[in-house]
Design an enzyme around this catalytic site. Sequence first.
Site, PDB file in Angstrom:
ATOM      1  CB  CYS A  65     -69.720   9.409  20.243  1.00 39.66           C
ATOM      2  SG  CYS A  65     -70.076  10.224  18.692  1.00 39.66           S
ATOM      3  CB  CYS A  68     -68.648   7.634  17.158  1.00 33.99           C
ATOM      4  SG  CYS A  68     -68.130   9.277  17.728  1.00 33.99           S
TER       5      CYS A  68
END
Length: 169
Positions: A65, A68
């Site tokens: 991600c 993230c």
Amino acid sequence: MRSFVPRQVASLLAAFSLSLMAALPLSASASPAPAFQLPDKAGNMVALAQQQGKIVYLDFWASWCGPCRQSFPWMNEMLGKYQAQGLEIIAVNLDSAPADAEKFLAKTPATFTVVYDNNGSTPTAYGVKGMPTSFLIDTKGEILSQHSGFNSAAKEDLEAAIQRALENK
């Protein structure tokens, strides 16, 4: 009759509206956060119930991600800033291979609690649909708000929500 708003602008407006809605409280009355008990890297079990009396920022993430990577330094900053006031941050990793999470954490360290759920039961219980997704949980275990995604523009609103929760604890 033709629309006055080009499709690209309409799409951007719709996405912007959805991102604003994602940061809003779920409802006027909070709902109970699903209980969980997950292992950290050392195998110690971490349960939401252990956090009673604290404001919990619960974040679901995965090593692949991109947003993230941006959220971790911010979460480190928030923990440093508000932990003494009762903030706890728990990040639930959803990688099927723990080694992928460890590679991510080697490059993007976490000062907060990281737990692992490689079978996906916790994000299912919370209705997570994308990465990252975070929940702000009050001292009684009630979900105050949910936010999907992460970008620089969201930082101020998320921090303001944390501050409000800490003030109302």
